[in-house]
Write a protein that holds these residues in place. Structure first.
Motif, PDB file in Angstrom:
ATOM      1  N   ALA A  58       0.833  -1.209   0.000  1.00  0.00           N
ATOM      2  CA  ALA A  58       0.000   0.000   0.000  1.00  0.00           C
ATOM      3  C   ALA A  58       0.867   1.257   0.000  1.00  0.00           C
ATOM      4  N   ALA A  59       1.884   1.286   0.857  1.00  0.00           N
ATOM      5  CA  ALA A  59       2.753   2.461   0.932  1.00  0.00           C
ATOM      6  C   ALA A  59       3.506   2.682  -0.379  1.00  0.00           C
ATOM      7  N   SER A  60       3.969   1.611  -0.993  1.00  0.00           N
ATOM      8  CA  SER A  60       4.691   1.743  -2.260  1.00  0.00           C
ATOM      9  C   SER A  60       3.780   2.261  -3.357  1.00  0.00           C
ATOM     10  N   THR A  61       2.523   1.804  -3.355  1.00  0.00           N
ATOM     11  CA  THR A  61       1.568   2.279  -4.356  1.00  0.00           C
ATOM     12  C   THR A  61       1.285   3.768  -4.177  1.00  0.00           C
ATOM     13  N   VAL A  62       1.083   4.184  -2.936  1.00  0.00           N
ATOM     14  CA  VAL A  62       0.779   5.594  -2.657  1.00  0.00           C
ATOM     15  C   VAL A  62       1.935   6.504  -3.074  1.00  0.00           C
ATOM     16  N   PHE A  63       3.156   6.127  -2.720  1.00  0.00           N
ATOM     17  CA  PHE A  63       4.283   7.042  -2.880  1.00  0.00           C
ATOM     18  C   PHE A  63       5.074   6.862  -4.179  1.00  0.00           C
ATOM     19  N   LEU A  64       4.985   5.699  -4.803  1.00  0.00           N
ATOM     20  CA  LEU A  64       5.822   5.444  -5.980  1.00  0.00           C
ATOM     21  C   LEU A  64       5.052   5.319  -7.294  1.00  0.00           C
ATOM     22  N   MET A  65       3.805   4.840  -7.234  1.00  0.00           N
ATOM     23  CA  MET A  65       3.091   4.602  -8.492  1.00  0.00           C
ATOM     24  C   MET A  65       2.525   5.896  -9.066  1.00  0.00           C
ATOM     25  N   ARG A  66       2.782   6.104 -10.352  1.00  0.00           N
ATOM     26  CA  ARG A  66       2.117   7.170 -11.107  1.00  0.00           C
ATOM     27  C   ARG A  66       1.139   6.517 -12.078  1.00  0.00           C
ATOM     28  N   GLU A  67       0.064   7.218 -12.352  1.00  0.00           N
ATOM     29  CA  GLU A  67      -0.952   6.650 -13.231  1.00  0.00           C
ATOM     30  C   GLU A  67      -0.404   6.469 -14.643  1.00  0.00           C
ATOM     31  N   THR A  68      -0.665   5.292 -15.245  1.00  0.00           N
ATOM     32  CA  THR A  68      -0.112   4.990 -16.567  1.00  0.00           C
ATOM     33  C   THR A  68      -1.154   5.017 -17.676  1.00  0.00           C
ATOM     34  N   ILE A  69      -2.425   5.219 -17.309  1.00  0.00           N
ATOM     35  CA  ILE A  69      -3.480   5.318 -18.329  1.00  0.00           C
ATOM     36  C   ILE A  69      -4.374   6.491 -17.997  1.00  0.00           C
ATOM     37  N   ILE A  70      -5.242   6.842 -18.956  1.00  0.00           N
ATOM     38  CA  ILE A  70      -6.294   7.828 -18.691  1.00  0.00           C
ATOM     39  C   ILE A  70      -7.530   7.060 -18.247  1.00  0.00           C
ATOM     40  N   PRO A  71      -7.923   7.178 -16.971  1.00  0.00           N
ATOM     41  CA  PRO A  71      -9.091   6.414 -16.501  1.00  0.00           C
ATOM     42  C   PRO A  71     -10.347   6.758 -17.302  1.00  0.00           C
ATOM     43  N   ASP A  72     -11.198   5.776 -17.484  1.00  0.00           N
ATOM     44  CA  ASP A  72     -12.441   5.966 -18.238  1.00  0.00           C
ATOM     45  C   ASP A  72     -13.490   5.036 -17.635  1.00  0.00           C
ATOM     46  N   VAL A  73     -14.376   5.599 -16.801  1.00  0.00           N
ATOM     47  CA  VAL A  73     -15.356   4.768 -16.086  1.00  0.00           C
ATOM     48  C   VAL A  73     -16.328   4.093 -17.051  1.00  0.00           C
ATOM     49  N   ARG A  74     -16.411   4.575 -18.294  1.00  0.00           N
ATOM     50  CA  ARG A  74     -17.299   3.925 -19.267  1.00  0.00           C
ATOM     51  C   ARG A  74     -16.848   2.495 -19.567  1.00  0.00           C
ATOM     52  N   ARG A  75     -15.582   2.204 -19.272  1.00  0.00           N
ATOM     53  CA  ARG A  75     -15.092   0.838 -19.499  1.00  0.00           C
ATOM     54  C   ARG A  75     -15.760  -0.176 -18.581  1.00  0.00           C
ATOM     55  N   LEU A  76     -16.458   0.313 -17.542  1.00  0.00           N
ATOM     56  CA  LEU A  76     -17.178  -0.587 -16.645  1.00  0.00           C
ATOM     57  C   LEU A  76     -18.606  -0.857 -17.110  1.00  0.00           C
ATOM     58  N   GLU A  77     -19.043  -0.205 -18.193  1.00  0.00           N
ATOM     59  CA  GLU A  77     -20.377  -0.482 -18.720  1.00  0.00           C
ATOM     60  C   GLU A  77     -20.436  -1.946 -19.140  1.00  0.00           C
ATOM     61  N   PRO A  78     -21.475  -2.671 -18.743  1.00  0.00           N
ATOM     62  CA  PRO A  78     -21.537  -4.112 -19.023  1.00  0.00           C
ATOM     63  C   PRO A  78     -21.285  -4.463 -20.491  1.00  0.00           C
ATOM     64  N   ALA A  79     -21.890  -3.695 -21.408  1.00  0.00           N
ATOM     65  CA  ALA A  79     -21.722  -4.025 -22.830  1.00  0.00           C
ATOM     66  C   ALA A  79     -20.262  -3.890 -23.258  1.00  0.00           C
ATOM     67  N   ARG A  80     -19.592  -2.818 -22.802  1.00  0.00           N
ATOM     68  CA  ARG A  80     -18.191  -2.626 -23.153  1.00  0.00           C
ATOM     69  C   ARG A  80     -17.311  -3.674 -22.493  1.00  0.00           C
ATOM     70  N   LEU A  81     -17.672  -4.055 -21.273  1.00  0.00           N
ATOM     71  CA  LEU A  81     -16.916  -5.077 -20.547  1.00  0.00           C
ATOM     72  C   LEU A  81     -16.988  -6.410 -21.281  1.00  0.00           C
ATOM     73  N   ILE A  82     -18.187  -6.768 -21.689  1.00  0.00           N
ATOM     74  CA  ILE A  82     -18.378  -8.030 -22.427  1.00  0.00           C
ATOM     75  C   ILE A  82     -17.623  -7.992 -23.751  1.00  0.00           C
ATOM     76  N   ARG A  83     -17.679  -6.840 -24.434  1.00  0.00           N
ATOM     77  CA  ARG A  83     -16.960  -6.719 -25.712  1.00  0.00           C
ATOM     78  C   ARG A  83     -15.462  -6.868 -25.513  1.00  0.00           C
ATOM     79  N   ALA A  84     -14.937  -6.234 -24.441  1.00  0.00           N
ATOM     80  CA  ALA A  84     -13.496  -6.293 -24.193  1.00  0.00           C
ATOM     81  C   ALA A  84     -13.052  -7.718 -23.921  1.00  0.00           C
ATOM     82  N   TYR A  85     -13.758  -8.417 -23.033  1.00  0.00           N
ATOM     83  CA  TYR A  85     -13.395  -9.799 -22.742  1.00  0.00           C
ATOM     84  C   TYR A  85     -13.615 -10.700 -23.951  1.00  0.00           C
ATOM     85  N   GLY A  86     -14.681 -10.413 -24.714  1.00  0.00           N
ATOM     86  CA  GLY A  86     -14.934 -11.203 -25.926  1.00  0.00           C
ATOM     87  C   GLY A  86     -13.817 -11.047 -26.938  1.00  0.00           C
TER      88      GLY A  86
END
Length: 399
Positions: free
Chosen positions: A181-209
């Motif tokens: 937890a401490a390493s994540t807080v202090f060392l990790m920088r975000e590597t993607i642009i978050p997009d909550v739409r990726r949690l939409e069921p249809a998009r989730l199914i498409r991604a796994y498919g």
């Protein structure tokens, strides 16, 4: 480097974070294994019940990856990692304070859910920032740390068990979770642009498919599920084979397991020295040959000779040395087509590996005798990895 953009984290930092997160699950398993026979007596229960605690960890780890991957694509790698590490810490504290075996089973399930984020994000941040030979190099270095951490696990677990009892084994996991937890807080920088739409069921199914329909991914997944899955499955059998049949003490078992992780470390270090000269494909061919050979020797040794330490751990050492050569190239190939959904692809890979380990553990419980299960199930899994690799080669030649 992907996209021609400089990474927001250096190769060294990505390697450290990837290694730390990826080892969260394996070290939680490794530290615990020496305590398994003692927990049978501590709770007045059966071997099957304590083996089930490992299977609960596998099950939670496997299924939760399917959530952790898309969540890391949607909320970002850092936020998702912190959510799941918090869950892991809750499970670890529950296990340390468990009054009954039922609470241990529930706690191990929660631990597995929390630890699932490690392998997903550990691989995804590599894929976010690096491709090809650079990605394989980082994954190989992560493999070295992955060997050292779980190698220390059984030894540390065995010594802690002898000195302080089984409660302290779970407190070690609390400490490991706090470090993550401490390493994540202090060392990790975000590597993607978050997009909550990726949690939409249809998009989730498409991604796994999309991932599941890719034949290169499927072939690589069979290789990794057979070889890495075998490593997970045998952890449900080796404590009982080496302690109850060969006659090692829990502390001796912990030290003896250094042979498994030590050969993985040797394989990773050897690959680091020769990778530039032989290339990823040739390294993977050597690795799968060793995995197959180790599986055959394992089946023959169990069938033909009474069990002793080297008859059990010698074939294991051959397989794990080969695994170190095999995995960097195959993992890179499995994620290569999925830059846009690396979290989901990494999650599905991990899910299949852990599901393989989980099903192997169930098959071992069904067989009953740990030695018979070891000499049957593990060779079958190693040879299935060989078959998957031949398919992967066939696809590469056609491409």
């Amino acid at each position: 480097m992907s996209g021609g953009q400089p990474p927001r984290m250096s190769e060294a930092r990505v390697t450290f974070l990837g290694a730390l997160l990826t080892t969260l699950g394996p070290i939680s398993m490794a530290i615990y294994t020496p305590a398994m026979p003692q927990l049978v007596h501590a709770f007045g229960t059966t071997e099957a019940a304590i083996k089930m605690s490992l299977s609960m960890f596998f099950g939670g780890f496997a299924l939760a990856q399917l959530v952790a991957g898309p969540l890391s694509d949607a909320l970002g790698r850092k936020v998702a990692t912190l959510i799941f590490i918090a869950i892991y810490l809750v499970g670890s504290a529950m296990a340390a304070l468990a009054p009954t075996v039922e609470v241990i089973l529930a706690a191990r399930l929660i631990q597995g859910i929390g630890a699932s984020v490690g392998v997903v994000v550990g691989r995804a941040i590599v894929r976010d920032l690096y491709v090809g030979a650079e990605a394989s190099r980082i994954l190989n270095t992560i493999g070295i740390f992955l060997a050292v951490g779980p190698a220390m696990g059984p030894t540390l677990g065995g010594l802690t068990l002898a000195a302080f009892g089984w409660h302290a084994v779970f407190l070690l996991m609390v400490g490991f979770g706090l470090l993550a937890a401490a390493s994540t807080v202090f060392l990790m920088r975000e590597t993607i642009i978050p997009d909550v739409r990726r949690l939409e069921p249809a998009r989730l199914i498409r991604a796994y498919g999309e991932v599941a329909r890719n034949r290169q991914f499927l072939a690589a997944a069979i290789v990794l599920s057979g070889s890495i899955g075998a490593l997970y499955t045998q952890s449900t059998m080796l404590p009982f084979v080496l302690i109850n049949r060969v006659g090692l003490t829990p502390t001796q078992f912990g030290i003896g397991m250094l042979m498994q992780s030590g050969f993985y470390l040797m394989g990773s270090l050897t690959l680091k020295m020769v990778a530039a000269r032989i290339g990823g494909q040739r390294a993977a061919e050597i690795g799968i040959a060793l995995c197959g050979t180790g599986g055959v020797i394992m089946a023959l040794s169990v069938a033909l000779v009474p069990p002793f330490f080297l008859s059990i751990m010698g074939p294991v050492a051959i397989c794990t040395f080969g695994l170190a050569f095999l995995t960097p190239h195959v993992v890179t190939q499995s994620l290569a087509p999925f830059a846009h959904v690396a979290g989901s692809a990494s999650a599905l890979t991990g899910f299949l590996q852990m599901s393989s380990g989980f099903l192997g553990g169930i098959a071992a419980a069904a067989i009953g005798d740990p030695l018979t299960a070891f000499g049957t199930i593990i060779p079958f899994m190693e040879l299935s990895a060989v078959a998957g690799f031949l398919w992967l080669q066939h696809l590469s030649r056609r491409a």
